[in-house]
Write a protein that holds these residues in place. Structure first.
Motif, PDB file in Angstrom:
ATOM      1  N   ARG A  35       0.762  -1.796   0.338  1.00  0.00           N
ATOM      2  CA  ARG A  35      -0.026   0.067   0.192  1.00  0.00           C
ATOM      3  C   ARG A  35       0.742   1.169  -0.157  1.00  0.00           C
ATOM      4  NH1 ARG A  35      -3.451  -3.059   4.119  1.00  0.00           N
ATOM      5  NH2 ARG A  35      -2.099  -2.218   5.480  1.00  0.00           N
ATOM      6  N   VAL A  36       2.119   0.609   0.364  1.00  0.00           N
ATOM      7  CA  VAL A  36       3.337   2.540   0.635  1.00  0.00           C
ATOM      8  C   VAL A  36       3.431   2.287  -0.564  1.00  0.00           C
ATOM      9  CG1 VAL A  36       4.309   3.585   2.133  1.00  0.00           C
ATOM     10  CG2 VAL A  36       2.890   2.287   3.833  1.00  0.00           C
ATOM     11  N   ALA A  37       3.813   1.166  -0.967  1.00  0.00           N
ATOM     12  CA  ALA A  37       4.640   1.493  -1.720  1.00  0.00           C
ATOM     13  C   ALA A  37       4.041   1.829  -3.505  1.00  0.00           C
ATOM     14  CB  ALA A  37       5.209  -0.011  -2.366  1.00  0.00           C
ATOM     15  N   ALA A  38       2.647   1.812  -3.472  1.00  0.00           N
ATOM     16  CA  ALA A  38       2.072   2.685  -4.472  1.00  0.00           C
ATOM     17  C   ALA A  38       1.939   4.215  -4.587  1.00  0.00           C
ATOM     18  CB  ALA A  38       1.058   1.399  -4.448  1.00  0.00           C
ATOM     19  N   ARG A  39       2.568   4.052  -3.465  1.00  0.00           N
ATOM     20  CA  ARG A  39       2.222   5.833  -3.466  1.00  0.00           C
ATOM     21  C   ARG A  39       3.420   6.274  -3.464  1.00  0.00           C
ATOM     22  NH1 ARG A  39       0.633   6.465   2.894  1.00  0.00           N
ATOM     23  NH2 ARG A  39       0.996   8.859   2.222  1.00  0.00           N
ATOM     24  N   LEU A  40       3.990   5.988  -3.719  1.00  0.00           N
ATOM     25  CA  LEU A  40       5.983   6.491  -3.962  1.00  0.00           C
ATOM     26  C   LEU A  40       6.148   6.976  -5.299  1.00  0.00           C
ATOM     27  CD1 LEU A  40       8.224   3.936  -2.086  1.00  0.00           C
ATOM     28  CD2 LEU A  40       7.105   6.150  -1.110  1.00  0.00           C
ATOM     29  N   PRO A  41       7.143   7.980  -5.363  1.00  0.00           N
ATOM     30  CA  PRO A  41       7.031   8.767  -6.956  1.00  0.00           C
ATOM     31  C   PRO A  41       7.845   7.769  -7.590  1.00  0.00           C
ATOM     32  CG  PRO A  41       8.230   9.489  -5.443  1.00  0.00           C
ATOM     33  CD  PRO A  41       7.192   8.818  -4.731  1.00  0.00           C
ATOM     34  N   ARG A  42       7.399   7.940  -8.871  1.00  0.00           N
ATOM     35  CA  ARG A  42       8.606   6.718  -9.569  1.00  0.00           C
ATOM     36  C   ARG A  42       9.716   6.932  -9.742  1.00  0.00           C
ATOM     37  NH1 ARG A  42      11.280   6.111 -14.570  1.00  0.00           N
ATOM     38  NH2 ARG A  42      10.462   4.542 -15.695  1.00  0.00           N
ATOM     39  N   GLY A  43      10.451   5.833  -9.541  1.00  0.00           N
ATOM     40  CA  GLY A  43      12.325   5.543  -9.039  1.00  0.00           C
ATOM     41  C   GLY A  43      12.880   5.762  -8.342  1.00  0.00           C
ATOM     42  N   VAL A  44      12.048   5.680  -6.909  1.00  0.00           N
ATOM     43  CA  VAL A  44      12.063   5.474  -5.754  1.00  0.00           C
ATOM     44  C   VAL A  44      12.426   4.469  -5.482  1.00  0.00           C
ATOM     45  CG1 VAL A  44      11.842   6.536  -3.451  1.00  0.00           C
ATOM     46  CG2 VAL A  44      10.825   8.112  -4.445  1.00  0.00           C
ATOM     47  N   LEU A  45      13.418   4.217  -5.734  1.00  0.00           N
ATOM     48  CA  LEU A  45      14.182   2.203  -4.345  1.00  0.00           C
ATOM     49  C   LEU A  45      14.955   2.856  -3.224  1.00  0.00           C
ATOM     50  CD1 LEU A  45      16.656   1.264  -7.686  1.00  0.00           C
ATOM     51  CD2 LEU A  45      13.440   0.901  -6.936  1.00  0.00           C
ATOM     52  N   LEU A  46      14.362   1.882  -1.687  1.00  0.00           N
ATOM     53  CA  LEU A  46      14.551   1.801  -0.948  1.00  0.00           C
ATOM     54  C   LEU A  46      14.942   0.924  -0.411  1.00  0.00           C
ATOM     55  CD1 LEU A  46      11.104   3.047   0.701  1.00  0.00           C
ATOM     56  CD2 LEU A  46      13.322   4.198   0.259  1.00  0.00           C
ATOM     57  N   GLY A  47      15.928   0.450   0.528  1.00  0.00           N
ATOM     58  CA  GLY A  47      16.315  -0.716   0.946  1.00  0.00           C
ATOM     59  C   GLY A  47      17.660  -1.025   2.294  1.00  0.00           C
ATOM     60  N   THR A  48      17.981  -1.581   2.681  1.00  0.00           N
ATOM     61  CA  THR A  48      19.262  -1.295   3.911  1.00  0.00           C
ATOM     62  C   THR A  48      20.252  -1.691   3.609  1.00  0.00           C
ATOM     63  OG1 THR A  48      18.256  -4.140   4.053  1.00  0.00           O
ATOM     64  CG2 THR A  48      16.793  -2.179   5.006  1.00  0.00           C
ATOM     65  N   SER A  49      21.278  -1.537   3.810  1.00  0.00           N
ATOM     66  CA  SER A  49      22.907  -1.442   3.172  1.00  0.00           C
ATOM     67  C   SER A  49      23.230  -2.651   3.865  1.00  0.00           C
ATOM     68  CB  SER A  49      24.028  -0.629   4.720  1.00  0.00           C
ATOM     69  OG  SER A  49      23.952  -1.247   6.478  1.00  0.00           O
ATOM     70  N   SER A  50      22.131  -4.345   4.659  1.00  0.00           N
ATOM     71  CA  SER A  50      22.911  -5.494   4.373  1.00  0.00           C
ATOM     72  C   SER A  50      21.759  -6.092   4.365  1.00  0.00           C
ATOM     73  CB  SER A  50      24.393  -5.787   5.600  1.00  0.00           C
ATOM     74  OG  SER A  50      25.081  -6.877   4.534  1.00  0.00           O
ATOM     75  N   TRP A  51      22.021  -7.401   4.586  1.00  0.00           N
ATOM     76  CA  TRP A  51      20.473  -7.868   4.743  1.00  0.00           C
ATOM     77  C   TRP A  51      20.664  -9.000   5.386  1.00  0.00           C
ATOM     78  CZ3 TRP A  51      24.210  -8.216   0.563  1.00  0.00           C
ATOM     79  CH2 TRP A  51      24.380  -9.526   0.406  1.00  0.00           C
ATOM     80  N   SER A  52      21.914  -9.659   6.342  1.00  0.00           N
ATOM     81  CA  SER A  52      21.556 -11.122   6.987  1.00  0.00           C
ATOM     82  C   SER A  52      21.473 -10.780   8.871  1.00  0.00           C
ATOM     83  CB  SER A  52      23.260 -11.858   7.533  1.00  0.00           C
ATOM     84  OG  SER A  52      24.284 -10.707   6.883  1.00  0.00           O
ATOM     85  N   PHE A  53      20.500 -10.223   8.566  1.00  0.00           N
ATOM     86  CA  PHE A  53      19.798  -9.833  10.422  1.00  0.00           C
ATOM     87  C   PHE A  53      18.888 -10.964  10.768  1.00  0.00           C
ATOM     88  CE2 PHE A  53      22.069  -6.348   8.457  1.00  0.00           C
ATOM     89  CZ  PHE A  53      22.891  -6.084   9.676  1.00  0.00           C
TER      90      PHE A  53
END
Length: 355
Positions: A35-53
């Motif tokens: 639901r939140v992702a659908a409201r973001l402007p085009r081209g916005v990429l979000l993430g974390t600095s690593s993934w092994s937690f």
């Protein structure tokens, strides 16, 4: 020719079906995130600095897994999360990543999923330490009594070393998932750092020699280098400044006042460590990284302004979050996504009432 970084975001991979009689543990998380992702402007990429937690169980991962399991095979589940559309690859800071590992990462990621990969420490550090490579995301350089154990690094901004140890593996085995290559320049302190003029000349020559098949972002951690001249070098070379949230630097918004968002083809924000804080202390305080301990509304608002300005200019953005920013990177991503969406909607013109 540079890679296209901001094609439409890849759809999250289909989640594995839960065992008979077991509910899908992540369904509610995915539904909320979508639901939140659908409201973001085009081209916005979000993430974390690593993934092994392991502490991200219930936030990113359906079940408890070890750090080693997640480091090896966690990207597939990570990339199913509707808000996690990029990721940082930190381990390349310490040593080159074997081709086999790049291939394993690529096999877990959907088409079009771009990663921000760090440049080897030996290329971006002005000094080298007699001893183990310092723990990145903390100080990234010798501190205190360790300063006596450092010497100038002869490979600082070495083009041949970068080409052979960083660019070649990315282009040969990870090209389809190569986002910006991050040149994170650790702090070294006044006694060891190059004067600004000498640094700018070295940086300019280095950036001018890099292959254009990749895109680049520079993250400085010395305030003395954050100047208009530095920004102009990046602009002329088509390289992005990284708006960092880090202990030795001004806030991202203050950095944007010196190096405007319009300076580069895309924006990169990295939220690492609140200015003035220490990595080790926050590591202990925030572990196991399953909740936000210290939210920073001002920082979130600055990030939203940077991302929305980029979107208004037709540019894409990468935003990467570390657990040490607020306590839990995935939850900070969720909060910043909401902030960006609200700010973007507030900028939209009001519907016309004329008939």
């Amino acid at each position: 020719m540079q890679l296209s970084l901001f094609d439409p975001a890849p759809a999250p991979a289909a989640a594995e079906a839960p065992a008979p009689g077991q509910p899908d543990a992540m369904a509610a998380v995915y539904e909320d995130a979508a639901r939140v992702a659908a409201r973001l402007p085009r081209g916005v990429l979000l993430g974390t600095s690593s993934w092994s937690f392991p502490g991200w169980q219930g936030l990113v991962y359906a079940r408890r897994q070890s750090t080693e399991e997640l480091a090896r095979d966690g990207l597939a589940e990570y990339a199913r999360h509707p808000l996690l559309t990029t990721v940082g690859i930190d381990r390349s800071f310490y040593a080159p990543i074997p081709d086999s590992d790049f291939r394993r990462y690529g096999a877990q990621l959907p088409d079009g999923f771009r990663c921000v990969t760090k440049t080897l420490h030996a290329v971006v550090s002005q000094t080298r330490q007699r001893g183990p490579t310092p723990r990145e995301e903390g100080d990234g350089g010798a501190q205190g009594s360790d300063r006596a154990n450092v010497e100038p690094n002869p490979d600082f901004l070495s083009v041949p070393l970068f080409l052979s140890r960083v660019a070649a593996p990315l282009l040969s085995t990870f090209r389809d998932h190569a986002g910006p290559v991050l040149l994170e320049l650790p702090p070294v302190g006044a006694s060891h750092r190059l004067p600004p003029r000498a640094f700018f000349e070295r940086l300019d020559a280095f950036l001018g020699a890099l292959p254009r098949e990749l895109t680049y972002a520079v993250e400085i951690r010395e305030r003395a280098y954050l100047t208009g001249e530095y920004g102009e070098i990046l602009r002329a070379r088509g390289v992005a400044h990284t708006y960092s949230y880090f202990r030795t630097m001004p806030t991202p918004g203050a950095q944007a006042a010196v190096v405007p968002v319009s300076n580069a083809p895309f924006a990169l924000v990295r939220l690492l460590l609140k200015p003035g804080r220490r990595y080790e202390a926050e590591q202990r305080r925030f572990h196991p990284f399953d909740r936000v301990v210290e939210p920073d509304p001002a920082m979130r608002a600055e990030v939203a302004r940077i991302v929305c300005e980029a979107a208004a200019l037709g540019m894409g953005s990468f935003v990467l979050v570390n657990n040490k920013a607020e306590g839990s990177a995935p939850l900070t991503v969720r909060a910043i996504a909401e902030e960006i969406a609200a700010a973007w909607e507030a900028q939209a013109p009001a519907p016309s009432t004329e008939r």
